[in-house]
Design a protein around this motif. Structure first.
Motif: not given
Length: 91
Positions: A29-58
């Motif tokens: 639903y959401d990804i929050t961080t403790s600082c503006g110098c840490t920025i998450p990026e992800w797509d909003s598509h559901p992750v099927p059972k047993g599958e992976k999703k990659y989240i990038k943190i800048k």
């Protein structure tokens, strides 16, 4: 997770792998961080059972030294509605 060798005021990308171990599609639903110098990026598509999703943190360190960044991942899991990650980092 520990991250080393970040450069002062230079953007680095950290990739986090999320694996859906549940029986239903995983929704982030959401990804929050403790600082503006840490920025998450992800797509909003559901992750099927047993599958992976990659989240990038800048991460762009604003000061030299050791610091911690907190990342909260809010999703539709049964037991806990979010995952709390802390990134100890050295710049």
């Amino acid at each position: 997770m520990e991250v080393n060798d970040l450069k002062l005021k230079k953007e680095s990308i950290i990739e986090i792998t999320i694996i859906n171990m549940g029986n239903a599609p995983l929704l982030i639903y959401d990804i929050t961080t403790s600082c503006g110098c840490t920025i998450p990026e992800w797509d909003s598509h559901p992750v099927p059972k047993g599958e992976k999703k990659y989240i990038k943190i800048k991460v762009t360190p604003e000061v030299l030294g050791y610091f911690r960044k907190t990342i909260n991942i809010f999703c539709n899991t049964e037991a806990v509605s979010y995952t709390h990650l802390t990134l100890p980092t050295i710049a």
